[in-house]
Write a protein that holds these residues in place. Structure first.
Motif, mmCIF file in Angstrom:
data_model
loop_
_atom_site.group_PDB
_atom_site.id
_atom_site.type_symbol
_atom_site.label_atom_id
_atom_site.label_comp_id
_atom_site.label_asym_id
_atom_site.label_seq_id
_atom_site.Cartn_x
_atom_site.Cartn_y
_atom_site.Cartn_z
ATOM 1 N N PHE A 48 -5.889 -5.978 35.092
ATOM 2 C CA PHE A 48 -7.138 -5.453 35.637
ATOM 3 C C PHE A 48 -7.543 -6.192 36.922
ATOM 4 C CE2 PHE A 48 -7.332 -4.577 31.052
ATOM 5 C CZ PHE A 48 -7.557 -3.203 31.073
ATOM 6 N N ARG A 49 -6.555 -6.615 37.691
ATOM 7 C CA ARG A 49 -6.831 -7.369 38.911
ATOM 8 C C ARG A 49 -7.624 -6.550 39.930
ATOM 9 N NH1 ARG A 49 -1.681 -5.680 38.751
ATOM 10 N NH2 ARG A 49 -0.767 -4.622 40.584
ATOM 11 N N ASP A 50 -7.480 -5.223 39.877
ATOM 12 C CA ASP A 50 -8.209 -4.385 40.838
ATOM 13 C C ASP A 50 -9.672 -4.197 40.448
ATOM 14 O OD1 ASP A 50 -5.909 -4.108 42.331
ATOM 15 O OD2 ASP A 50 -5.298 -2.253 41.291
ATOM 16 N N GLU A 51 -9.993 -4.493 39.190
ATOM 17 C CA GLU A 51 -11.380 -4.339 38.736
ATOM 18 C C GLU A 51 -12.097 -5.687 38.751
ATOM 19 O OE1 GLU A 51 -11.898 -2.025 35.164
ATOM 20 O OE2 GLU A 51 -9.987 -0.985 35.467
ATOM 21 N N ASP A 52 -11.686 -6.600 37.874
ATOM 22 C CA ASP A 52 -12.301 -7.928 37.847
ATOM 23 C C ASP A 52 -11.371 -8.852 37.081
ATOM 24 O OD1 ASP A 52 -13.846 -10.214 37.626
ATOM 25 O OD2 ASP A 52 -15.708 -9.087 37.382
ATOM 26 N N VAL B 107 -15.308 -0.264 31.483
ATOM 27 C CA VAL B 107 -14.546 0.523 30.506
ATOM 28 C C VAL B 107 -13.337 -0.242 29.985
ATOM 29 C CG1 VAL B 107 -13.305 2.690 30.153
ATOM 30 C CG2 VAL B 107 -15.322 2.628 31.634
ATOM 31 N N ALA B 108 -12.806 -1.173 30.772
ATOM 32 C CA ALA B 108 -11.624 -1.941 30.349
ATOM 33 C C ALA B 108 -11.872 -2.682 29.045
ATOM 34 C CB ALA B 108 -11.235 -2.931 31.446
ATOM 35 N N LEU B 109 -13.132 -3.032 28.764
ATOM 36 C CA LEU B 109 -13.446 -3.756 27.531
ATOM 37 C C LEU B 109 -13.076 -2.944 26.293
ATOM 38 C CD1 LEU B 109 -16.935 -5.264 28.476
ATOM 39 C CD2 LEU B 109 -14.681 -6.340 28.632
ATOM 40 N N ILE C 271 -18.216 -11.806 19.853
ATOM 41 C CA ILE C 271 -17.853 -12.857 20.814
ATOM 42 C C ILE C 271 -17.324 -12.246 22.107
ATOM 43 C CG2 ILE C 271 -16.221 -14.747 21.223
ATOM 44 C CD1 ILE C 271 -16.438 -15.360 18.192
ATOM 45 N N PHE C 272 -16.406 -11.297 21.975
ATOM 46 C CA PHE C 272 -15.776 -10.724 23.165
ATOM 47 C C PHE C 272 -16.797 -9.992 24.049
ATOM 48 C CE2 PHE C 272 -13.290 -7.067 25.041
ATOM 49 C CZ PHE C 272 -12.696 -7.829 26.039
ATOM 50 N N LEU C 273 -17.568 -9.106 23.424
ATOM 51 C CA LEU C 273 -18.542 -8.336 24.209
ATOM 52 C C LEU C 273 -19.701 -9.205 24.683
ATOM 53 C CD1 LEU C 273 -18.590 -5.048 22.085
ATOM 54 C CD2 LEU C 273 -17.400 -5.482 24.256
ATOM 55 N N GLY C 274 -20.059 -10.210 23.881
ATOM 56 C CA GLY C 274 -21.115 -11.110 24.308
ATOM 57 C C GLY C 274 -20.697 -11.933 25.520
ATOM 58 N N LEU C 275 -19.471 -12.475 25.489
ATOM 59 C CA LEU C 275 -18.963 -13.223 26.631
ATOM 60 C C LEU C 275 -18.848 -12.319 27.870
ATOM 61 C CD1 LEU C 275 -16.125 -15.458 25.103
ATOM 62 C CD2 LEU C 275 -18.320 -16.234 26.031
ATOM 63 N N ALA C 276 -18.387 -11.087 27.643
ATOM 64 C CA ALA C 276 -18.241 -10.153 28.768
ATOM 65 C C ALA C 276 -19.596 -9.885 29.412
ATOM 66 C CB ALA C 276 -17.611 -8.864 28.275
#
Length: 471
Positions: free
Chosen positions: A402-406, A334-336, A461-466
């Motif tokens: 977002f260190r607690d997630e990834d 969801v952070a994305l 680009i952002f979602l593809g890299l993610a």
């Protein structure tokens, strides 16, 4: 009356605690209020006293602050000479409105005070029936000059030029010219900087600045002191004329017809207006709006803006469709959804920067096919440099957030930032260059394409890299 910043113009016969202009040459609210009060009272004598010493440019500015009702009262009490000099200064919408309220006989008298170019610009805004009445009430010579100017295409040198010009035959000397000027008196152009030397066919072969004429002995031949002139073709586009004036630092230039005969002149005061008008149009077009002024109505503004907003709506839908492709990725991380707007916004701003610089360079002819590759690579390096500077900042901030997630989300957004800024730099330069090559106005269409491209590729680009890195 001329004002200075240290001594603003005061229009009141008695001492008062305010003046018409403040130290920045802007009409004071108190002065505008006094004009409104006098208009409400129908006090013509008061309005005349307030307005008679104002510069025409300040009267035009005042009209912009007034309502349509108050403008209708004020214009009635403007002396014909002041009215004439004010009309060319008015915003187009306000001028059309004012012209409807001026009786045709008064308007015909006022237009006789103007140079032919300014008079033609005013007559052009008249309705057909009013134009016929005004022209019929004018002397034959003035009417012929205006009709001749209106016969040229809009935005050309013929429409821009004034027909009043000072010319001298090539066999005259300095004394002959000075004597002629003194005899002409009121028949001379109101403003001229050069005397154009013409051959027997009335073709300009050179020019003598007035300052050079006054320095030379009376017996010197004009051909001995004349300088080359940049003759302007009567059908030349006004934007090209402005470029010639700016490039060669001209104060005035002769205008010639298709046979090369002298038919008028263009002076620098007209060119300043053209440069400002072209710059204003480019700025507005980059924002997807047409020329608007204080006299524009709400329906006119809406009609000018809705088409581009509709196009933007379509391009925004295209960008949103990319998000749909990665719906599964966003559901898992969801952070994305929180970070996506950052990538697209930075890319859009960077693209606009490159676009603005490129459109401006095209308009001033500093950019063409010879230096386009160098400009492209320069903007690409700038985009890469900006990306490398910003990516660590947003990457570290995101990783900590977002260190607690990834924490790898920081790497994803940093990489996406660099790549999207490269895309923004590329489309910011290539889009206006391509549109210009295809004979489209790059200022009109570029912004839509750049925004759509940076949004589309930013999300992709952002979602593809993610998807590749995090899943």
């Amino acid at each position: 009356m001329i004002t200075t910043a240290n001594a603003p113009l005061s229009l009141e016969p008695e001492a008062e605690d305010h003046v018409a202009l403040d130290e920045d040459y802007v009409l004071t609210p108190a002065f505008v209020e006094k004009v409104v009060d006098a208009a409400d009272d129908g006090d013509g004598a008061r309005l005349t006293a307030l307005l008679e010493d104002l510069h025409p440019a300040d009267v035009a500015d005042l009209m912009g602050f007034l309502t349509e009702q108050h403008r209708g009262v004020v214009v009635i009490w403007l002396p014909p000479e002041l009215l004439a000099e004010t009309l060319p200064e008015l915003d187009d919408g306000i001028r059309e409105e004012v012209l409807e309220r001026v009786p045709h006989l008064i308007l015909a008298e006022a237009l006789q005070e103007l140079d032919s170019d300014d008079a033609a610009a005013v007559v052009e805004d008249l309705e057909d029936d009013q134009r016929e009445k005004v022209l019929a009430a004018m002397p034959d010579e003035d009417r012929a000059a205006i009709e001749s100017s209106l016969g040229y295409a809009e935005d050309t040198a013929g429409r821009l030029m004034q027909r009043e010009v000072m010319a001298a035959p090539q066999f005259w000397n300095v004394g002959d010219t000075i004597d002629h000027i003194r005899k002409q008196g009121e028949d001379l152009p109101e403003l001229f900087f050069d005397i154009y030397i013409v051959d027997p066919a009335n073709k300009p072969i050179g020019g003598v600045p007035v300052s050079g004429l006054l320095r030379a002995p009376r017996s010197v031949a004009l051909t001995d002191i004349m300088e080359p002139v940049n003759a302007i073709a009567v059908d030349q586009d006004q934007e090209e004329v402005a470029y010639i004036f700016e490039k060669y630092h001209l104060i005035s230039a002769p205008v010639v017809d298709v046979a090369g005969r002298l038919v008028g002149q263009i002076t620098v005061d007209d060119i300043v207006n053209i440069i400002q008008e072209e710059n204003r149009e480019d700025i507005l077009r980059l924002a997807g709006v047409q020329d608007e002024d204080r006299g524009s109505t709400i329906p006119e503004i809406v009609r000018s803006r809705v088409p581009w907003l509709t196009i933007n709506l379509a391009t925004a839908t295209l960008g949103a469709s990319v998000i749909g492709w990665f719906e599964g990725t966003i559901q898992q991380i969801v952070a994305l959804a929180v970070l996506m707007p950052i990538v697209s916004a930075i890319g859009g701003n960077a693209g606009t920067q490159a676009l603005t610089v490129t459109v401006r360079a095209l308009a001033t002819r500093e950019l063409n096919s010879s230096n386009a590759p160098r400009t492209f690579w320069r903007e690409l390096v700038v985009g890469l440099s900006n990306g490398l500077l910003l990516a660590p900042l947003i990457g570290l901030a995101t990783a900590f957030w977002f260190r607690d997630e990834d924490w790898r989300i920081g790497l994803v957004i940093a990489g996406a930032m660099v790549l999207n800024l490269l895309v923004a730099a590329s489309v910011g330069v290539l889009t206006p260059l391509t549109l210009s090559k295809l004979k489209f106005d790059p200022a009109v269409s570029s912004a839509v394409f750049v925004t759509a491209t940076t949004d589309f590729f930013g999300f992709l680009i952002f979602l593809g890299l993610a998807t590749m890195v995090l899943l």
